[in-house]
Design a protein around this motif. Structure first.
Motif, PDB file in Angstrom:
ATOM      1  N   MET A   1       4.953   6.448  23.537  1.00  0.00           N
ATOM      2  CA  MET A   1       5.113   5.679  22.599  1.00  0.00           C
ATOM      3  C   MET A   1       4.313   4.248  22.692  1.00  0.00           C
ATOM      4  N   SER A   2       3.359   3.891  21.583  1.00  0.00           N
ATOM      5  CA  SER A   2       2.689   2.591  21.979  1.00  0.00           C
ATOM      6  C   SER A   2       3.552   1.525  21.856  1.00  0.00           C
ATOM      7  N   SER A   3       3.251   0.597  23.128  1.00  0.00           N
ATOM      8  CA  SER A   3       4.047  -0.774  22.969  1.00  0.00           C
ATOM      9  C   SER A   3       3.599  -1.579  21.862  1.00  0.00           C
ATOM     10  N   ASN A   4       2.431  -1.470  21.273  1.00  0.00           N
ATOM     11  CA  ASN A   4       1.991  -2.221  20.098  1.00  0.00           C
ATOM     12  C   ASN A   4       2.353  -1.704  18.582  1.00  0.00           C
ATOM     13  N   LEU A   5       3.428  -0.834  18.744  1.00  0.00           N
ATOM     14  CA  LEU A   5       3.892  -0.574  17.418  1.00  0.00           C
ATOM     15  C   LEU A   5       4.837  -1.759  16.911  1.00  0.00           C
ATOM     16  N   ASN A   6       4.585  -2.135  15.908  1.00  0.00           N
ATOM     17  CA  ASN A   6       5.466  -3.228  15.363  1.00  0.00           C
ATOM     18  C   ASN A   6       5.072  -3.336  13.563  1.00  0.00           C
ATOM     19  N   PRO A   7       6.015  -4.183  13.144  1.00  0.00           N
ATOM     20  CA  PRO A   7       5.864  -4.104  11.560  1.00  0.00           C
ATOM     21  C   PRO A   7       4.641  -4.596  11.005  1.00  0.00           C
ATOM     22  N   GLU A   8       4.035  -5.705  11.660  1.00  0.00           N
ATOM     23  CA  GLU A   8       2.647  -5.944  11.243  1.00  0.00           C
ATOM     24  C   GLU A   8       1.496  -4.963  11.511  1.00  0.00           C
ATOM     25  N   VAL A   9       1.512  -3.911  12.527  1.00  0.00           N
ATOM     26  CA  VAL A   9       0.687  -3.101  12.587  1.00  0.00           C
ATOM     27  C   VAL A   9       1.003  -2.025  11.518  1.00  0.00           C
ATOM     28  N   VAL A  10       2.098  -1.699  11.325  1.00  0.00           N
ATOM     29  CA  VAL A  10       2.350  -0.752  10.094  1.00  0.00           C
ATOM     30  C   VAL A  10       1.846  -1.515   8.670  1.00  0.00           C
ATOM     31  N   MET A  11       2.101  -2.617   8.614  1.00  0.00           N
ATOM     32  CA  MET A  11       1.617  -3.245   7.343  1.00  0.00           C
ATOM     33  C   MET A  11       0.171  -3.300   7.342  1.00  0.00           C
ATOM     34  N   GLU A  12      -0.583  -3.395   8.157  1.00  0.00           N
ATOM     35  CA  GLU A  12      -2.125  -3.643   8.108  1.00  0.00           C
ATOM     36  C   GLU A  12      -2.370  -1.923   7.792  1.00  0.00           C
ATOM     37  N   ALA A  13      -1.674  -0.970   8.465  1.00  0.00           N
ATOM     38  CA  ALA A  13      -2.133   0.245   8.156  1.00  0.00           C
ATOM     39  C   ALA A  13      -2.033   0.804   6.744  1.00  0.00           C
ATOM     40  N   LEU A  14      -0.926   0.306   6.184  1.00  0.00           N
ATOM     41  CA  LEU A  14      -0.664   0.580   4.787  1.00  0.00           C
ATOM     42  C   LEU A  14      -1.569  -0.053   3.860  1.00  0.00           C
ATOM     43  N   LYS A  15      -2.548  -0.863   4.156  1.00  0.00           N
ATOM     44  CA  LYS A  15      -3.702  -1.373   3.295  1.00  0.00           C
ATOM     45  C   LYS A  15      -4.511  -0.350   2.939  1.00  0.00           C
ATOM     46  N   ASP A  16      -4.511   0.621   3.600  1.00  0.00           N
ATOM     47  CA  ASP A  16      -5.397   1.968   3.493  1.00  0.00           C
ATOM     48  C   ASP A  16      -4.913   2.737   2.128  1.00  0.00           C
ATOM     49  N   VAL A  17      -3.565   2.580   1.882  1.00  0.00           N
ATOM     50  CA  VAL A  17      -2.836   3.568   0.736  1.00  0.00           C
ATOM     51  C   VAL A  17      -3.233   2.771  -0.608  1.00  0.00           C
ATOM     52  N   LYS A  18      -3.859   3.805  -1.354  1.00  0.00           N
ATOM     53  CA  LYS A  18      -4.200   2.910  -2.635  1.00  0.00           C
ATOM     54  C   LYS A  18      -3.304   3.411  -3.787  1.00  0.00           C
ATOM     55  N   VAL A  19      -3.077   2.600  -4.603  1.00  0.00           N
ATOM     56  CA  VAL A  19      -2.229   3.107  -5.856  1.00  0.00           C
ATOM     57  C   VAL A  19      -2.804   4.234  -6.637  1.00  0.00           C
ATOM     58  N   PRO A  20      -2.242   5.087  -6.810  1.00  0.00           N
ATOM     59  CA  PRO A  20      -3.112   6.423  -7.652  1.00  0.00           C
ATOM     60  C   PRO A  20      -3.789   5.719  -8.912  1.00  0.00           C
ATOM     61  N   GLY A  21      -5.023   6.404  -8.974  1.00  0.00           N
ATOM     62  CA  GLY A  21      -5.883   6.031 -10.226  1.00  0.00           C
ATOM     63  C   GLY A  21      -6.461   4.698 -10.059  1.00  0.00           C
ATOM     64  N   THR A  22      -6.109   4.061  -8.866  1.00  0.00           N
ATOM     65  CA  THR A  22      -6.833   2.628  -8.709  1.00  0.00           C
ATOM     66  C   THR A  22      -7.447   2.379  -7.506  1.00  0.00           C
ATOM     67  N   ARG A  23      -8.161   1.343  -7.210  1.00  0.00           N
ATOM     68  CA  ARG A  23      -8.675   1.155  -5.820  1.00  0.00           C
ATOM     69  C   ARG A  23      -8.028  -0.146  -5.261  1.00  0.00           C
ATOM     70  N   VAL A  24      -6.662  -0.420  -5.857  1.00  0.00           N
ATOM     71  CA  VAL A  24      -5.749  -1.379  -5.311  1.00  0.00           C
ATOM     72  C   VAL A  24      -4.864  -0.743  -4.327  1.00  0.00           C
ATOM     73  N   ASP A  25      -4.707  -1.510  -3.051  1.00  0.00           N
ATOM     74  CA  ASP A  25      -4.008  -0.977  -2.167  1.00  0.00           C
ATOM     75  C   ASP A  25      -2.484  -1.562  -2.279  1.00  0.00           C
ATOM     76  N   VAL A  26      -1.741  -0.728  -1.953  1.00  0.00           N
ATOM     77  CA  VAL A  26      -0.204  -0.923  -2.024  1.00  0.00           C
ATOM     78  C   VAL A  26       0.295  -2.216  -1.599  1.00  0.00           C
ATOM     79  N   VAL A  27      -0.391  -2.636  -0.482  1.00  0.00           N
ATOM     80  CA  VAL A  27       0.149  -4.123   0.208  1.00  0.00           C
ATOM     81  C   VAL A  27      -0.451  -5.288  -0.665  1.00  0.00           C
ATOM     82  N   SER A  28      -1.384  -5.195  -1.041  1.00  0.00           N
ATOM     83  CA  SER A  28      -1.579  -6.377  -2.120  1.00  0.00           C
ATOM     84  C   SER A  28      -1.090  -6.609  -3.298  1.00  0.00           C
TER      85      SER A  28
END
Length: 360
Positions: A1-28
């Motif tokens: 397991m990576s010692s760097n795994l934390n909520p901030e890392v997860v939130m940053e990764a989720l910026k890659d997930v777009k709302v269907p049919g848009t170019r907007v990410d789910v975090v923004s």
């Protein structure tokens, strides 16, 4: 397991997930709520306000997929925080609550839908569903098989299938043809080793799509292999389609019978006819001596059937051919002259006697 795994890392990764049919990410747009990291397990909350259920279901799937790719993540749980305003349910002329099953509609191309259920895993429900469907074919009926166990689809393995269905230009699914059956399963739509981590909304969507978007053709029977339990998949099927009945599968021992009782009560409360009980793994006949051994006990299915005033539809023996057939795609119900084939032909006859064409 990576010692760097934390909520901030997860939130940053989720910026890659777009709302269907848009170019907007789910975090923004603040669709991501609380994130918890416990060791290698990550819990993420998706916030629903005014979005459509389909949009949130797709976001949920995208979030689960992206988080699962993060280094060190061993398990993912994505829940929904529904903050949308509740809608008042329509009521009857005298103020009574509406019937949640009033909108059940028959499937195009299907005369009768028969579910095979157990409310418990490990009782051989899928084996019964597959072999019942084949026995119905062998007794002269046109039959489809819907594998509704989205978490553990086993029908493709049991029938030796490795090619997925065709999709029409209208996004309709053409079921796979094999063994005289029309077949659809989540296992035909996903890589064989990919786990299904869906929960409520996506389970509902998958079952609904299998019911509404598959082009069943001239079926007298659609046999539905239900997942264990009394949850989302069962309720979705019940709410969407009028069933001709349910075949309840159990093994003889009490630990299985207790769950079957709960399943019978659920179906009765939701106005679904229970056709009867099948006792699977009922007995074993020693091939050397012909002596019967009741490995898991015997008669439990008959006891529950009597308790609920239901017929005992059949007793399926323990036979190595069932296991071998399930593993190799050569079902036991097709072994000419075998006791297993005779048991399933008898079961098919009883189901055909009892299953009525529903209105709707």
């Amino acid at each position: 397991m990576s010692s760097n795994l934390n909520p901030e890392v997860v939130m940053e990764a989720l910026k890659d997930v777009k709302v269907p049919g848009t170019r907007v990410d789910v975090v923004s747009i603040k669709l991501i709520g609380e994130i918890k990291v416990t060791g290698g397990k990550v819990d993420v909350t998706v916030v629903k306000t005014s979005e459509k259920d389909e949009t949130i279901a797709a976001v949920r799937a995208g979030v689960a997929d992206r988080v699962s790719q993060i280094s060190g993540v061993m398990a993912v749980n994505v829940s929904i925080d529904d903050r949308s305003a509740p809608k008042a349910a329509p009521r009857g002329p005298h103020g009574q609550s509406p019937d949640p099953f009033a909108d059940r509609k028959k499937l195009p191309g299907v005369e009768k839908v028969v579910a095979v259920a157990s409310a418990k895993g490990g009782v051989g429900k899928s084996s019964v569903a597959v072999n019942l469907a084949l026995a119905l074919v062998d007794t002269g009926h046109k039959v489809g098989l819907l594998d509704a166990d989205v978490y553990g689809p086993s029908v493709p393995t049991m029938l030796g299938l490795d090619e997925g269905p065709e999709i029409t230009a209208e996004k309709k699914i053409i079921p796979v043809q094999a063994h005289g059956l029309q077949i659809i399963s989540m296992g035909l739509l996903m890589p064989p080793d990919q786990p299904v981590i869906w929960r409520g909304p996506l389970v509902f969507s998958a079952i609904k799509q299998f019911l509404k978007d598959v082009q069943w053709k001239d079926l007298e029977y659609l046999v539905v292999d239900m997942p264990p339990g009394t949850g989302d998949a069962q309720l979705t099927l019940i709410q969407q389609v009028p069933l001709s009945g349910v075949v309840m599968v159990t093994t003889p021992q009490e630990v299985a019978l207790a769950d079957v009782r709960r399943g019978i009560n659920m179906f009765r409360e939701t106005k679904v006819p229970v056709l009867g009980i099948v006792e699977n793994m009922s007995y074993f006949i020693c091939p050397d001596t012909g002596k019967q051994f009741d490995i898991f006990g015997h008669g439990g299915g008959a006891e529950v059937a009597k308790q609920y005033d239901l017929p005992l539809l059949g007793e399926i023996p323990i036979d190595p051919s069932i296991r071998v057939g399930g593993d190799t795609g050569k079902p036991a119900a097709r072994i000419e002259g075998s006791a297993v084939r005779e048991a399933f032909l008898k079961l098919a006859g009883r189901v055909n006697e009892l299953a009525e064409t529903p209105e709707g």
